[in-house]
Design a protein around this motif. Structure first.
Motif, short mmCIF file in Angstrom:
data_model
loop_
_atom_site.label_atom_id
_atom_site.label_comp_id
_atom_site.label_asym_id
_atom_site.label_seq_id
_atom_site.Cartn_x
_atom_site.Cartn_y
_atom_site.Cartn_z
N LEU A 230 0.82 -1.22 0.00
CA LEU A 230 0.00 0.00 0.00
C LEU A 230 0.86 1.27 0.00
N GLY A 231 2.15 1.11 -0.08
CA GLY A 231 3.03 2.29 -0.10
C GLY A 231 3.24 2.87 1.27
N GLY A 232 3.05 2.04 2.30
CA GLY A 232 3.12 2.57 3.67
C GLY A 232 4.41 2.26 4.39
N GLY A 233 5.40 1.74 3.68
CA GLY A 233 6.70 1.51 4.33
C GLY A 233 7.40 2.86 4.46
N MET A 234 7.69 3.26 5.70
CA MET A 234 8.30 4.58 5.90
C MET A 234 9.76 4.39 6.32
N ARG A 235 10.55 5.37 6.10
CA ARG A 235 11.99 5.25 6.41
C ARG A 235 12.30 5.78 7.81
N GLN A 236 12.78 7.03 7.94
CA GLN A 236 13.11 7.52 9.30
C GLN A 236 11.83 7.99 9.99
N ALA A 237 10.94 7.02 10.18
CA ALA A 237 9.63 7.34 10.76
C ALA A 237 9.71 7.54 12.27
N GLY A 238 10.89 7.36 12.83
CA GLY A 238 11.05 7.48 14.28
C GLY A 238 10.68 8.86 14.82
N PHE A 239 10.83 9.90 13.98
CA PHE A 239 10.43 11.24 14.44
C PHE A 239 8.93 11.25 14.77
N LEU A 240 8.17 10.52 13.95
CA LEU A 240 6.72 10.43 14.18
C LEU A 240 6.39 9.44 15.29
N ALA A 241 7.14 8.33 15.30
CA ALA A 241 6.90 7.32 16.33
C ALA A 241 7.18 7.89 17.72
N ALA A 242 8.19 8.77 17.81
CA ALA A 242 8.52 9.36 19.11
C ALA A 242 7.35 10.18 19.63
N ALA A 243 6.64 10.84 18.72
CA ALA A 243 5.45 11.60 19.12
C ALA A 243 4.37 10.63 19.63
N GLY A 244 4.24 9.51 18.93
CA GLY A 244 3.24 8.51 19.32
C GLY A 244 3.55 7.91 20.68
N LEU A 245 4.83 7.63 20.93
CA LEU A 245 5.21 7.05 22.22
C LEU A 245 4.96 8.07 23.33
N TYR A 246 5.32 9.33 23.05
CA TYR A 246 5.07 10.38 24.03
C TYR A 246 3.56 10.45 24.35
N ALA A 247 2.75 10.36 23.29
CA ALA A 247 1.29 10.43 23.48
C ALA A 247 0.80 9.29 24.37
N LEU A 248 1.28 8.08 24.10
CA LEU A 248 0.82 6.92 24.90
C LEU A 248 1.29 7.02 26.35
N GLN A 249 2.47 7.60 26.54
CA GLN A 249 3.02 7.66 27.91
C GLN A 249 2.52 8.85 28.71
N HIS A 250 2.11 9.92 28.02
CA HIS A 250 1.80 11.15 28.76
C HIS A 250 0.43 11.75 28.50
N GLN A 251 -0.26 11.31 27.45
CA GLN A 251 -1.47 12.04 27.08
C GLN A 251 -2.73 11.17 27.05
N VAL A 252 -2.66 10.02 27.72
CA VAL A 252 -3.85 9.16 27.78
C VAL A 252 -4.75 9.61 28.94
N ASP A 253 -4.17 9.73 30.12
CA ASP A 253 -5.00 10.03 31.31
C ASP A 253 -5.78 11.33 31.16
N ARG A 254 -5.16 12.29 30.46
CA ARG A 254 -5.82 13.59 30.34
C ARG A 254 -7.07 13.56 29.45
#
Ligand SMILES: Cc1ncc(COP(=O)(O)O)c(C=O)c1O
Length: 343
Positions: A230-254
């Protein structure tokens, strides 16, 4: 028109906080198509552990995770069972037909919350005339049902039907964390029950991009192949993944703050003569219908003139979605503005 002060059209309009941006800029990255992005790997591992599932795959969107799951579980000519309001059916560009050549059997339920008996009635007998029932797909929270949440007991009953018929069970959990908070449920309960789960990081959780597909190691191995096609293989996607990890660790309870804001505004709306009907408000979404003397288009214009944006859904239905970029002052301003509209 003033500039936009409060954007209630969707929680997808939410933007990264300064702390999330910092996490993104500090991310260690690599080529994720080679499995070498440490930030993507960390996000996938964290999410899989959270749900007690074997593996996870970081994808560009909730549409992509849902469509990969549907492709995983179906064969051309087989059939997906879902609600008539389901995002996978209504809002993914006909992806079930386009990507999987599968047909759909729709359940017309109240607010997108169908029953195990309704699922049972949709399952075709094994007969060459009928499409093979190959997947049951459930959405939680139900976007078009006004952020409606499932009762756990009904999910278990549906799971039992799927098990008896050996039909996989997929969850579109774009806003699952809202449901977990509203219903006091756990991610692990869901991980034990569904074959695959899609969760979105870019809605109420506030990440700029990204969703995760969760499942068994074997499913996620196959999912990675489909994501590539589907064309969804991303390369240095870690910049985006880091945002996702931050969201899961800090922005769920709120998320509970968004639920409180929605409940507060819903109460004010219920006192207005121009509100004809409203779905029960359980999470961060309010959907209501305006009366004929204040058509929704007129309400939108009145609010827009004050810098408040809402979504029109047709048939005088409007949607307000609460998210982390709305401060307590914004909510007071919204409340006062609604109070001031008399028709
Ligand atoms: C219930 C539901 N599922 C899936 C999606 C798709 O997510 P995306 O916009 O990331 O493709 C959405 C988007 O709003 C949604 O509301």
């Amino acid at each position: 028109m003033d500039k936009i002060k409060i954007d209630l059209r969707s929680d997808t309009v939410s933007k990264p906080t300064p702390a999330m941006k910092h996490a993104m800029m500090e991310a260690e990255v690599g080529d994720d198509v080679f499995n070498e992005d440490p930030s993507v790997n960390a996000l996938q591992e964290y999410a899989a552990n959270l749900f007690g599932m074997e593996a996870a795959l970081f994808c560009s969107s909730g549409t992509q995770t849902n469509q990969i799951a549907i492709k995983l579980h179906t064969q051309p000519g087989s059939e997906v069972i879902c609600d008539a309001r389901a995002h996978v059916y209504l809002y993914e560009g006909g992806g079930i037909a386009f990507n999987s050549s599968a047909s759909v059997k729709l359940i017309a339920s109240e607010r997108g919350l169908f029953t195990a008996n309704e699922v049972k009635e949709c399952i075709n007998e094994d007969n060459i005339h009928f499409p093979k029932s190959s997947l049951v797909c459930l959405e939680n929270t139900v976007n078009k049902g006004g952020g409606a949440c499932w009762e756990w007991e009904e999910i278990l009953k549906i799971k039992e039907v799927c098990k008896q018929q050996a039909i996989p069970f997929h969850l579109d959990g774009a806003r699952l964390f809202n449901a977990l908070i509203a219903k006091n449920q756990t991610a692990k309960q869901y991980g034990e029950t569904f074959d695959t789960i899609s969760i979105c990081l870019s809605k109420g959780l506030g990440a700029p991009v990204g969703s995760l597909l969760l499942g068994s190691a074997q499913h996620i191995y196959q999912a990675k192949r489909i994501r590539k096609v589907l064309g969804g293989g991303m390369r240095q996607a870690g910049f985006l993944a880091a945002a996702g990890l931050y969201a899961l660790q800090h922005q769920v309870d709120r998320l509970k703050i968004d639920h409180q804001h929605a409940a507060y505004i819903a109460k004010i709306l219920q006192g207005k003569s121009w509100v004809k009907f409203m779905y029960p408000v359980e999470t961060n979404i309010i959907i209501f219908q305006t009366s004929a003397h204040l058509p929704s288009s007129e309400l939108s214009t009145l609010l827009q003139d004050k810098g408040i944006k809402i979504s029109n859904m047709g048939n005088n239905l409007v949607r307000l979605v609460f998210h982390l970029n709305q401060s307590a002052d914004d909510i007071d301003f919204l409340a006062n503005t609604i109070q001031s509209i008399d028709k």
